[in-house]
Design an enzyme around this catalytic site. Structure first.
Site, PDB file in Angstrom:
ATOM      1  N   HIS A 223       0.838  -1.203   0.000  1.00  0.00           N
ATOM      2  CA  HIS A 223       0.000   0.000   0.000  1.00  0.00           C
ATOM      3  C   HIS A 223       0.871   1.250   0.000  1.00  0.00           C
ATOM      4  O   HIS A 223       0.664   2.159  -0.810  1.00  0.00           O
ATOM      5  CB  HIS A 223      -0.916  -0.008   1.230  1.00  0.00           C
ATOM      6  CG  HIS A 223      -1.682   1.253   1.443  1.00  0.00           C
ATOM      7  ND1 HIS A 223      -3.020   1.385   1.099  1.00  0.00           N
ATOM      8  CD2 HIS A 223      -1.312   2.454   1.963  1.00  0.00           C
ATOM      9  CE1 HIS A 223      -3.423   2.613   1.396  1.00  0.00           C
ATOM     10  NE2 HIS A 223      -2.401   3.285   1.931  1.00  0.00           N
ATOM     11  N   GLU A 224       1.842   1.296   0.891  1.00  0.00           N
ATOM     12  CA  GLU A 224       2.702   2.476   0.976  1.00  0.00           C
ATOM     13  C   GLU A 224       3.560   2.634  -0.276  1.00  0.00           C
ATOM     14  O   GLU A 224       3.766   3.752  -0.769  1.00  0.00           O
ATOM     15  CB  GLU A 224       3.584   2.389   2.225  1.00  0.00           C
ATOM     16  CG  GLU A 224       2.818   2.381   3.534  1.00  0.00           C
ATOM     17  CD  GLU A 224       1.855   3.556   3.663  1.00  0.00           C
ATOM     18  OE1 GLU A 224       2.114   4.621   3.077  1.00  0.00           O
ATOM     19  OE2 GLU A 224       0.831   3.407   4.352  1.00  0.00           O
TER      20      GLU A 224
ATOM     21  N   HIS B  19       1.704   4.331  -3.012  1.00  0.00           N
ATOM     22  CA  HIS B  19       1.764   5.795  -2.946  1.00  0.00           C
ATOM     23  C   HIS B  19       3.014   6.314  -3.645  1.00  0.00           C
ATOM     24  O   HIS B  19       2.976   7.311  -4.364  1.00  0.00           O
ATOM     25  CB  HIS B  19       1.790   6.258  -1.481  1.00  0.00           C
ATOM     26  CG  HIS B  19       0.463   6.210  -0.798  1.00  0.00           C
ATOM     27  ND1 HIS B  19      -0.668   6.821  -1.300  1.00  0.00           N
ATOM     28  CD2 HIS B  19       0.080   5.647   0.378  1.00  0.00           C
ATOM     29  CE1 HIS B  19      -1.685   6.622  -0.479  1.00  0.00           C
ATOM     30  NE2 HIS B  19      -1.258   5.900   0.544  1.00  0.00           N
TER      31      HIS B  19
ATOM     32  N   GLU C 247      -6.196   6.766  -1.190  1.00  0.00           N
ATOM     33  CA  GLU C 247      -6.160   5.587  -0.321  1.00  0.00           C
ATOM     34  C   GLU C 247      -6.786   4.384  -1.013  1.00  0.00           C
ATOM     35  O   GLU C 247      -6.268   3.264  -0.927  1.00  0.00           O
ATOM     36  CB  GLU C 247      -6.868   5.880   1.000  1.00  0.00           C
ATOM     37  CG  GLU C 247      -6.179   6.928   1.865  1.00  0.00           C
ATOM     38  CD  GLU C 247      -4.740   6.565   2.168  1.00  0.00           C
ATOM     39  OE1 GLU C 247      -4.452   5.385   2.468  1.00  0.00           O
ATOM     40  OE2 GLU C 247      -3.881   7.466   2.085  1.00  0.00           O
TER      41      GLU C 247
END
Length: 280
Positions: free
Chosen positions: A137-138, A141, A205
């Site tokens: 997930h990070e 980004h 997100e």
């Protein structure tokens, strides 16, 4: 970023830009528009280039290397390196935040200048499959340059706010025939800009969650991680500043109700899980 989320982000950025152009003309004319935009660019330039160091120092982040926090490095680095190879991005710097509340964030202006920080709590709470989802997930980004997107949105929103302040203190356009429209922009312009900016943050997100599912090969690690994060981050809230709350994988402090959701940087965990469950 998925096509739907990309289109939504482009639309929201376009809406912010239109609000800036129309509101600028109403409140300060062309010169007022230019001044407000210039002030916003100057303010956010420093944030874009120095936010990484500021955020890491704010949370007392410690480097994760073969010699510093080596146990964390042995566990985390292989997962990150494997994900970065799949994503086609450089391996970011890794950091440990000495905090029991489970959370993580990514920062940096582009994939070549990026960092991923995780709390001690998230490492204790997650098994390797869940941790892979959090890290993916990070890294999503980082790969999709969400920090740049946030900086652009913040710049435009700040310009609208600056224009409103200028109009408040200097009287705005005295020759404006539509004073009602100018008053509307003066009061509601900054609020609208903030809501759009927060909507962009929530869209990011969803996109990072989708990236986690894509690059780990399954949504279930991320789903399980979100379920744990939702429960334990409320049991052990984190002392985080509102200015950096949007960076974390889940809101570091709780909140409920319709109004708080409207002004939240994150979608609800239930909505995020539902979207992940729909991935096949």
């Amino acid at each position: 970023m998925t096509t739907a989320n990309t289109l939504k982000t482009v639309f929201l950025l376009g809406l912010l830009s239109a609000l800036l152009l129309i509101g600028g003309q109403m409140l300060g004319g062309r010169n007022g528009l230019y001044i407000g935009l210039l002030m916003a660019v100057v303010m956010n330039f420093g944030s874009y280039f120095f936010s990484e160091k500021i955020a890491l120092s704010m949370y007392n982040a410690q480097p994760v290397t073969p010699t510093e926090n080596p146990e964390v490095y042995r566990r985390v680095y292989p997962i990150v390196a494997n994900l970065c190879q799949r994503m086609g991005i450089p391996v970011p710097k890794l950091w440990l935040i000495p905090e029991e509340s489970p959370n993580a964030f990514a920062t940096g202006r582009n994939p070549s200048h990026s960092s991923v920080a995780m709390t001690a709590g998230v490492l204790q709470l997650m098994d390797d499959r869940e941790l892979e989802g959090v890290l993916a997930h990070e890294l999503g980004h980082v790969k999709n340059r969400y920090i740049l997107t946030s900086s652009v949105a913040a710049t435009i929103a700040a310009a609208i706010t600056q224009l409103s302040y200028m109009a408040m203190f200097f009287g705005g356009r005295r020759d404006d025939e539509d004073r009602g429209g100018g008053l509307f922009m003066l009061i509601l312009g900054p609020i609208a800009a903030t809501l759009i900016q927060l909507a962009i943050s929530r869209t990011r997100e969803y996109s990072a969650d989708a990236s986690a599912a894509q690059y780990t090969g399954t949504p279930y690690g991320m789903i399980s991680a979100l379920q744990k994060l939702e429960t334990y981050s409320k049991r052990i809230p984190m002392e985080a500043t509102p200015a950096t709350a949007h960076m974390f994988i889940v809101m570091p402090f709780g909140g409920g109700g319709v109004l708080s959701k409207l002004f939240s940087t994150h979608p609800s965990t239930a909505d995020r899980i539902a979207r992940l469950q729909a991935i096949r």
